[in-house]
Scaffold this motif. Structure first.
Motif, PDB file in Angstrom:
ATOM      1  N   ASN A 244       0.853  -1.186   0.000  1.00 33.01           N
ATOM      2  CA  ASN A 244       0.000   0.000   0.000  1.00 33.01           C
ATOM      3  C   ASN A 244       0.892   1.240   0.000  1.00 33.01           C
TER       4      ASN A 244
ATOM      5  N   ILE B  61      -0.017   4.206   2.365  1.00 35.25           N
ATOM      6  CA  ILE B  61       0.296   4.066   3.791  1.00 35.25           C
ATOM      7  C   ILE B  61       1.804   4.140   4.011  1.00 35.25           C
TER       8      ILE B  61
ATOM      9  N   THR C 154       0.384   5.910   8.245  1.00 33.95           N
ATOM     10  CA  THR C 154      -0.823   6.025   9.053  1.00 33.95           C
ATOM     11  C   THR C 154      -0.854   4.951  10.135  1.00 33.95           C
TER      12      THR C 154
ATOM     13  N   ASN D 152      -2.554   1.063  10.204  1.00 34.91           N
ATOM     14  CA  ASN D 152      -2.861   0.663   8.832  1.00 34.91           C
ATOM     15  C   ASN D 152      -1.801  -0.293   8.303  1.00 34.91           C
ATOM     16  N   GLY D 153      -2.212  -1.201   7.444  1.00 35.83           N
ATOM     17  CA  GLY D 153      -1.291  -2.177   6.885  1.00 35.83           C
ATOM     18  C   GLY D 153      -0.535  -1.634   5.691  1.00 35.83           C
TER      19      GLY D 153
ATOM     20  N   LEU E 299       2.045  -4.079   9.492  1.00 40.94           N
ATOM     21  CA  LEU E 299       1.243  -2.866   9.681  1.00 40.94           C
ATOM     22  C   LEU E 299       1.880  -1.959  10.718  1.00 40.94           C
TER      23      LEU E 299
ATOM     24  N   ILE F 196      -8.521  -1.161   6.171  1.00 40.58           N
ATOM     25  CA  ILE F 196      -7.252  -0.511   6.545  1.00 40.58           C
ATOM     26  C   ILE F 196      -6.155  -1.532   6.837  1.00 40.58           C
ATOM     27  N   THR F 197      -6.539  -2.774   7.137  1.00 48.23           N
ATOM     28  CA  THR F 197      -5.517  -3.821   7.335  1.00 48.23           C
ATOM     29  C   THR F 197      -5.770  -4.986   6.389  1.00 48.23           C
TER      30      THR F 197
ATOM     31  N   GLY G  36      -6.790  -2.211   0.646  1.00 44.81           N
ATOM     32  CA  GLY G  36      -6.683  -0.891   1.245  1.00 44.81           C
ATOM     33  C   GLY G  36      -7.996  -0.150   1.392  1.00 44.81           C
ATOM     34  N   SER G  37      -7.869   1.148   1.678  1.00 45.01           N
ATOM     35  CA  SER G  37      -9.034   2.014   1.869  1.00 45.01           C
ATOM     36  C   SER G  37      -9.203   2.915   0.657  1.00 45.01           C
TER      37      SER G  37
ATOM     38  N   ASP H  52      -6.413   4.759  -1.613  1.00 41.22           N
ATOM     39  CA  ASP H  52      -5.073   4.189  -1.468  1.00 41.22           C
ATOM     40  C   ASP H  52      -4.546   3.690  -2.816  1.00 41.22           C
TER      41      ASP H  52
END
Lengths: 341, 212
Positions: free
Chosen positions: A33, A36, A41, A44-45, A63, A320-321, A325-326, A329
């Protein structure tokens, strides 16, 4: 001599699960990711890895800790989040039966249930079942697939493309199951069960499951003459075996160039007609003149061709993990397949 | 010896894959008729003579040609003449149900059994049933949550498998000397590219049934 072929790519996450087609399957898959990595962050992973031998929907995860000061390791299973899942879209699965208490006479019909988990409005396809030996209320819907309409969490869902049903007798309970792959067979275009046909200069046809047909395709109407030999309950028997060209579409309806104003009114079977054969629409080809006449950007004049749409690949879970992703991302992915020479 | 065995197995795999693709295409795109003459309370019901007659009548009304000629009756004990017939392709799980249908003729009751096909189970009216362990089954698709068995009934030239240009089935063999620097392993495989397609939708019908 052992070797690996490696495929790479990237995408911007929409905060939803992502399917990556991998024609040769995969022995290992990983994602990074970038967003991140850059923002660092907390919680987060950043790195995700899966290899043959691991459980489906699992992943090894690196993460940031809760303070965002260090990188820790964990697994998707431990965290209770989604990971990597191998998928073959040619395999359609039926979910576990979930109890509903009643189908109502509303427009569209409502299925009352205390469990709507996994239902997505205008997307999920469900199949209804009824119990043998009980009053046949609304039993004409049993065994048929429907696209789900509005979902009221743990209260009800509607049958998106169905008109009002005529159900007789006391309401009875049944079950529904979620059909994977939105209920769409992997061969396109597929036949569809008809829920309604209007009386109009150009008839508008509704299908119980969203049809995915395109303007210019040619379809034939089948089984509309009778629900079973000797029983003419559908009403619009005149349209049976006629072919028409599709001139307009919505997700759940399409318009054909058949004048049905003088035809009998279409009536979906009632409970007393059970058992019966549903009326279906069958794609039979393409009318290129209709397709070519469409304004820009036009339509594919070969859309009526029979196409195998099955794919194998991996589903990346979002979060988020999780590897997809979110929202927003930037995800870089890499999949490898091992082979021996 | 090993290569011959591999080639034989790959040949079976190739044709089974072809069958499965064709089966799934027919399941997705062919018009269907539910069996409604049975007594199991489901929709579709178990198969009966009423349902066989319904699908035969539909194909006749659509001017579909039968595929097989009749087998003339002979003066042999326990045999019966067999009508000219459409093919009905289905799962091996239906055999017990077919045995119970009125008018069923087991293939060993044909006047000349040599006319029966290897995969044939028997005939009912104008249908001759070909069975396969990979016959089409739609899981949990009946009104009562039972498996639905798809019986594809076809007239002559109802559907076709169209090979894509330049990609008819190919057997591939790379001997060890071309397959690695130490010539330790060989590669064998096949590839093909074809599309099954209903050529006339009026001549192929899916007779859906459940088990009794």
């Amino acid at each position: 001599m052992s070797n690996s072929t490696i495929l790479r790519g990237h995408f911007v996450s929409a905060g939803q699960d992502v399917f990556i087609p991998l024609r040769s399957g995969y022995s290992a898959v990983k994602t990074r990711n970038w967003s991140i990595y850059s923002a660092q962050t907390a919680a987060n992973g950043i790195n995700y890895y899966w290899q043959l031998g691991m459980a489906q929907n699992d992943a090894m995860i690196e993460l940031f800790n809760g303070a965002g000061t260090a990188i820790t390791a964990d697994t998707a299973a431990n965290l209770g989040v989604g990971g990597f899942t191998f998928t073959d879209t040619s395999i359609q699965t039926v979910g576990v039966p979930i109890v509903f208490t009643q189908v109502t006479n509303a427009a569209p019909p409502l299925v009352l249930t205390a469990n709507t988990a996994g239902l997505i409005a205008n997307q999920t396809v469900v199949r209804l079942y009824f119990q043998n030996g009980v009053a046949p209320y609304a039993q004409q819907l049993a065994g048929i697939d429907f696209t789900v309409g509005a979902v009221v969490n743990n209260v009800s869902f509607s049958l998106l493309n169905m008109p009002v049903i005529v159900a007789t007798g006391a309401p009875v309970a049944g079950t529904y199951s979620i059909i994977s792959g939105a209920g769409v067979p992997y061969w396109y275009p597929s036949r569809r069960v008809i829920s309604n046909i209007t009386n109009a200069a150009q008839a508008v046809v509704s299908t119980t499951v969203d049809h995915a047909y395109q303007v210019g395709q040619q379809v034939r109407f089948s089984n509309v003459n009778q629900v079973r030999p000797g029983s003419l309950a559908y009403g619009m028997f005149q349209i049976n075996n006629l072919t028409g060209n599709i001139v307009a579409t919505t997700a759940g309806t399409f318009t054909v160039d058949i004048d049905t104003t003088g035809f009998g009114a279409f009536a979906f079977p009632v409970t007393a007609n059970y058992p019966f054969t549903p009326a279906v629409v069958v794609p039979v080809g393409e009318d290129t003149a209709t397709a070519l006449a469409q304004p820009a950007p036009g339509v594919n004049i070969l859309s009526g061709a029979t196409i195998n749409t099955a794919e194998i690949g991996v589903i990346l879970a979002a979060g988020i993990t999780s590897p997809a992703g979110s929202n927003g991302d930037i995800i870089y992915w890499e999949a490898s397949t091992d082979f021996n020479l | 010896m090993v290569l011959n065995e591999c080639a034989a197995r790959l040949g079976i795999s190739l044709r089974q894959t072809e069958d499965q693709l064709t089966r799934d295409m027919l399941q997705a795109t062919a018009s269907f008729i539910n069996c409604t003459g049975g007594v199991n309370g489901d929709n579709p019901t178990n198969i009966t003579r009423f349902d066989v007659d319904t699908v035969v009548r539909a194909l006749l009304n659509n001017n579909a040609y039968t595929i097989l000629d009749n087998i003339e009756g002979e003066d042999k004990f326990g045999t019966a003449p067999v009508r000219d017939a459409y093919f009905a392709m289905c799962s091996t799980n239906l055999t017990g149900n077919l045995d119970q249908v009125q008018g069923f003729i087991q293939k060993n009751q044909y006047p000349s059994p040599m006319n029966a096909l290897r995969s044939e189970w028997g005939s009912i009216g104008n249908l001759r049933f070909l069975i396969s362990s990979i016959g089409s089954v739609t899981p949990n698709a009946s009104a009562l949550n039972a498996n639905v068995y798809n019986i594809f009934v076809t007239g002559m030239e109802g559907y076709a498998c169209i090979e894509q240009d330049g990609f008819s089935a190919t057997f591939i063999y790379r001997p060890p000397i071309y397959d690695g620097p130490l010539a330790l392993n060989a590669s064998v495989g096949y590839k093909f590219a074809e599309v099954p397609r209903i050529t006339n939708d009026l001549w192929v019908l899916n007779l859906r049934s459940t088990l009794i």
